[in-house]
Motif scaffolding. Structure first.
Motif, short mmCIF file in Angstrom:
data_model
loop_
_atom_site.label_atom_id
_atom_site.label_comp_id
_atom_site.label_asym_id
_atom_site.label_seq_id
_atom_site.Cartn_x
_atom_site.Cartn_y
_atom_site.Cartn_z
N LYS A 196 -12.37 5.33 -6.93
CA LYS A 196 -12.31 5.89 -5.44
C LYS A 196 -10.76 5.09 -5.14
O LYS A 196 -10.14 4.71 -5.81
CB LYS A 196 -13.13 4.88 -4.74
CG LYS A 196 -12.72 3.48 -4.63
CD LYS A 196 -13.59 2.69 -3.61
CE LYS A 196 -13.20 1.20 -3.50
NZ LYS A 196 -14.07 0.49 -2.50
N ASN A 197 -10.33 6.02 -4.27
CA ASN A 197 -9.07 5.57 -3.50
C ASN A 197 -9.00 4.30 -3.06
O ASN A 197 -10.08 4.08 -2.25
CB ASN A 197 -8.42 6.70 -2.62
CG ASN A 197 -8.17 8.11 -3.27
OD1 ASN A 197 -8.66 8.95 -3.41
ND2 ASN A 197 -6.61 8.21 -3.36
N GLN A 198 -8.08 3.56 -3.16
CA GLN A 198 -7.96 2.31 -2.45
C GLN A 198 -7.72 2.51 -1.14
O GLN A 198 -7.16 3.79 -0.45
CB GLN A 198 -6.55 1.43 -3.14
CG GLN A 198 -7.22 1.03 -4.30
CD GLN A 198 -6.11 0.16 -4.89
OE1 GLN A 198 -5.05 0.26 -5.32
NE2 GLN A 198 -6.31 -1.25 -4.75
N GLU A 199 -7.78 1.74 -0.05
CA GLU A 199 -7.38 1.89 1.30
C GLU A 199 -6.56 0.60 1.87
O GLU A 199 -6.72 -0.52 1.20
CB GLU A 199 -8.94 1.78 2.09
CG GLU A 199 -9.72 2.98 1.82
CD GLU A 199 -11.04 2.73 2.80
OE1 GLU A 199 -11.01 1.84 3.45
OE2 GLU A 199 -11.73 3.92 2.74
N ASP A 200 -5.89 0.92 2.58
CA ASP A 200 -4.79 -0.21 3.19
C ASP A 200 -5.55 -0.69 4.40
O ASP A 200 -6.84 -0.80 4.63
CB ASP A 200 -3.37 0.30 3.55
CG ASP A 200 -3.47 1.30 4.85
OD1 ASP A 200 -4.72 1.34 5.60
OD2 ASP A 200 -2.41 2.24 5.22
N SER A 254 0.87 -1.04 0.00
CA SER A 254 0.12 0.06 0.10
C SER A 254 0.87 1.46 0.12
O SER A 254 0.65 2.20 -0.72
CB SER A 254 -0.90 -0.04 1.19
OG SER A 254 -1.84 -1.02 1.29
N GLY A 259 -7.20 0.94 6.90
CA GLY A 259 -8.35 1.99 6.52
C GLY A 259 -7.88 3.23 6.02
O GLY A 259 -8.87 4.07 5.84
N ASN A 260 -6.63 3.33 5.88
CA ASN A 260 -5.87 4.77 5.40
C ASN A 260 -6.17 4.48 3.74
O ASN A 260 -6.10 3.51 3.20
CB ASN A 260 -4.79 4.88 5.82
CG ASN A 260 -4.41 4.81 7.33
OD1 ASN A 260 -5.18 5.54 7.95
ND2 ASN A 260 -3.54 4.13 7.84
N LYS A 261 -6.46 6.03 3.42
CA LYS A 261 -6.51 5.90 1.94
C LYS A 261 -5.21 5.81 1.13
O LYS A 261 -4.18 6.57 1.88
CB LYS A 261 -7.36 7.22 1.43
CG LYS A 261 -8.72 7.24 1.51
CD LYS A 261 -9.52 8.41 1.06
CE LYS A 261 -10.92 8.25 1.20
NZ LYS A 261 -11.68 9.40 0.50
N SER A 320 1.26 4.56 -3.10
CA SER A 320 1.41 5.90 -2.79
C SER A 320 2.56 6.51 -3.23
O SER A 320 2.65 7.81 -3.80
CB SER A 320 0.98 6.09 -1.37
OG SER A 320 -0.06 6.03 -0.78
#
Length: 770
Positions: free
Chosen positions: A524-528, A337, A531-533, A341
């Motif tokens: 949408k942004n994925q999440e780790d 993740s 739960g963080n974007k 980023s």
């Protein structure tokens, strides 16, 4: 971006019937066409390609005396109790190679006591052997190093290890040195003929062959079957993008079957709980090669990209401790993740720097920055190479403020190639400018002194320009089959699955869908895991065409929904089965407005690219379009047009032509000549007339006026006109500095216009959103 459709020669009916036997519920036409295109055109070849059970793998002793020497040295080490260290590498092939030797040799040597492993740190060390690491192993009493996925060209390090009393066995698949290295044995398939079924083995498969030879030589010792290693072999083979032919394909087929079989067991019964947990986290089931190439492979690679040290990955792949494996799998998922980023951050920065380059005169892209995360440079370089059609080298330099000594600053980075350009050969010819270098024809790592970067850049650009010949640097995307939305689904998926596992030489089939449109798109942004974007974007959509009333789902990784065309378009995609959502879907690869319908639908892509079109009469009559005919000189200018098109609810069309510039000096002389003429005739002129005649911007014209004032001209504004008057009483002042300022501004404008004429549309779309 140039779209190419592979030859559409139809196979004979008898061949289609042959293929249909393997997928009796389908028509067989699409798979038959692909097999025929790829040279599999008779019953025997087809059977061997599809059914691994009738394939005859090559004998492990095809490696000849080198394999004998390696096995004998290992047997000696076993008898004398010498300490053995596996020297691996930090990418997915290197990690799985190390894991295969750790598990495989662990059947013959006691792990942690007689046998251990060493993985270099990606962010501190580089690929291959290094002296500090060898010193460390010598201090621990190591007497034998077995490399995997590395070591072939580390001649000085091998000699150094020998001086410390350490023998070396090399298992590798990378480029060979001019002469055999001074090692006990070197097992590298590149010594074999290119047509040999073992020639394309990756590092993990070579490591497996060494273990296989030991199993044959000492059959009574192992407690576990050799085939237990095959799942790891498949992961390394597919993640390393080697050509999946011969034994590579055979081993990958066996390994994928084993990977899926182990995953289907209850977690407590799995042989590799870490691999099973990792598959769960990436929502895969291990039955597809894409579960490795898009799931396991990137995650294993992410650990070293983010942390540098990837040693715990060996434990993740080989431990039977469920709790520990779950913890390590979650760490790996979080690293991936973070990698996404970082990759997005660097990609945005690289795209901005790319806008300063003149791609028309650039054959090899070389960019540098002290802030770039070295671990993701290879991934971004690959993206840029695909978008621009040019080999790309990205370097992370040491910022001076971060240095604590006076040693020379080093730049470290990654290189990726495209379009049949052998990057390894190209860069190797500049070895005298490099600190370290290694890799493949299409992917390499390197380091060099920061002060050498300009010379290195100029040298490789000159070399490639000289050797280009017929190589085309236009970015391309290739489609294999033309299909409709009605064709998409289970039957097509099952047909194309016959070609798996896909890889180099047998790519994943690309489907061209013409005259289609998109509906219900959202991103949408994925999440780790926490739960963080993540900055990485995924767009979901439905695709439609006139062949059916039923829409078909799809995804587009790394893109926003606004990048999907509005109205009719053509697209290239891959078909996939999403086991998590239990649905068939397409994965979008490329999309463009449909040239036959873009004017009729009055809807199109975010931006229509009509640069250098000869006849714009029909286009300019369309009231729903906003036409931009003047080539911009900066991104802000282009963003204003985009904003205007959105406000007016019109489609923006970029329709500027290739600039035909006068030289900056000629432009200055033209301005001076016009000024003298207008002064002599006492004739006014408009701003617009001057700008059109000179082909420059307002800001640059202002600098021209400043230079004219130094020569005695007075510029006065009268209503909407300008009056240019010569002051005969003026005392001349040296004007070179202001004239040079004007010339520099003209040069910069011309550079920017030339860039905006050539810059790919994908980069324009990416930049206007920044």
């Amino acid at each position: 971006m140039e779209w190419i459709l592979t030859g559409t020669e139809q196979p004979p009916d008898w061949f289609i019937e042959l293929v249909k036997k393997y997928v009796p519920t389908t028509g067989g036409n699409f798979a038959a066409q692909l097999f025929w295109q790829r040279g599999i055109q008779d019953q025997e070849k087809l059977a061997a390609f599809i059914n691994y059970q009738i394939y005859q793998p090559a004998d492990v002793w095809e490696f000849g005396q080198e394999m004998n020497l390696a096995v004998q040295r290992l047997i000696t080490a076993g008898k004398t109790g010498e300490k053995i260290v596996i020297w691996g590498d930090f990418d997915a092939d290197g990690i799985t190679s190390t894991a295969v030797l750790w598990d495989g040799l662990g059947e013959f040597f006691q792990q942690h006591r007689q046998l251990s492993y060493y993985i270099p740190n990606r962010l501190i060390e580089s690929h291959g052997l290094n002296q500090p690491g060898i010193d460390n192993l010598a201090a621990q009493g190591c007497k034998l190093i077995i490399t995997c996925d590395t070591g072939s060209t580390n001649i000085s390090e091998i000699i150094y290890a020998q001086s410390l009393g350490i023998d070396i066995i090399v298992t590798d698949h990378h480029t060979l040195p001019p002469e055999r290295p001074p090692v006990v044995a070197i097992i590298n398939p590149r010594y074999l003929a290119k047509e040999h079924p073992l020639y394309h083995l990756s590092g993990v498969a070579v490591a497996y062959k060494l273990v296989e030879a030991l199993y044959i030589s000492l059959p009574d010792i192992p407690e576990h079957p050799l085939t237990d290693l095959l799942d790891l072999v498949a992961v390394g083979l597919i993640a390393d993008l080697v050509q999946l032919s011969g034994d590579c394909r055979y081993l990958a087929q066996l390994g994928i079957q084993q990977l899926h079989t182990d995953f289907k067991k209850i977690p407590s019964a799995r042989r590799r709980p870490g691999v099973g947990k990792l598959l769960e986290l990436c929502q895969k089931s291990g039955d597809r090669p894409t579960d490795i190439s898009f799931g396991l492979g990137p995650r294993i690679n992410a650990v070293s990209r983010i942390h540098g040290d990837a040693s715990f990955c060996i434990e993740l792949l080989t431990s039977r401790d469920m709790q520990r494996c779950q913890q390590l799998a979650e760490e790996t998922e979080l690293a991936n993740s973070r990698r996404k980023s970082l990759q997005k951050d660097v990609q945005v920065q690289v795209t901005k720097k790319l806008s300063q380059l003149d791609l028309s005169t650039t054959s090899v892209i070389v960019l540098e920055d002290p802030q770039w995360a070295g671990g993701v440079l290879g991934l971004v370089a690959g993206q840029i190479a695909q978008e621009t059609g040019r080999p790309t080298i990205l370097l992370s330099t040491e910022a001076k403020e971060n240095k604590t000594d006076s040693s020379p600053s080093l730049a470290r980075g990654s290189a990726r190639s495209i379009n049949s350009v052998d990057l390894y050969q190209l860069v190797q010819e500049q070895a005298h400018l490099l600190h370290r270098f290694g890799g493949h024809p299409f992917a390499a790592g390197l380091s060099l002194l920061v002060e050498n970067i300009p010379l290195f850049t100029a040298a490789i650009n000159q070399k490639l320009r000289q050797s280009l010949g017929g190589i085309n640097l236009t970015p391309t995307v290739q489609a294999d089959l033309v299909v409709t939305v009605a064709d998409l689904g289970k039957d097509l998926f099952l047909e194309l699955k016959l070609l798996e596992p896909c890889g180099m030489g047998n790519p994943i089939p690309k489907l061209l869908i013409k005259n289609c449109w998109f509906e219900n798109s959202w991103h949408k942004n994925q999440e780790d895991l926490k739960g963080n974007k993540i900055q990485y974007i995924k767009t979901d959509f439905n695709i439609r065409d006139n062949s059916t009333n039923n829409p078909f789902p799809g995804i587009w990784w790394g893109h926003y929904k606004e990048e999907l065309p509005i109205g009719r378009c053509d697209c290239i995609a891959e078909i996939d089965f999403n086991s998590f959502k239990n649905r068939y879907e397409i994965r979008l690869i490329a999309v463009r407005p449909n040239t036959e319908s873009e004017l009729k639908t009055k809807n199109s892509a975010l931006i229509l690219d009509w640069r250098n079109q000869e006849n714009l009469t029909e286009l300019t009559s369309e009231k729903s379009l906003l036409i931009m005919q003047d080539c911009p000189t900066n991104w802000d200018n282009l963003r204003l047009w985009v904003k205007q098109s959105l406000n007016q609810r019109k489609q923006l069309v970029i329709a500027w032509r290739k600039p035909h510039n006068l030289t900056p000096k000629d432009i200055w002389l033209t301005l001076l000549g016009i000024s003298k003429y207008l002064s002599r005739k006492n004739q006014p002129v408009t701003h617009v007339q001057l700008l059109e005649k000179l082909g420059i911007s307002d800001q640059t014209l202002y600098l021209g006026f400043q230079a004219l004032k130094y020569l005695g001209f007075i510029i006065q504004r009268q209503d909407n006109h300008l009056q240019i008057i010569w002051d005969s009483t003026y005392h001349y002042q040296p004007a070179d500095h202001v004239i040079n300022k004007f010339l520099a501004a003209v040069r910069e404008e011309q550079f920017q216009r030339d860039y905006f004429f050539h810059v790919p549309l994908s980069i324009i779309v990416a930049m206007i959103g920044k």
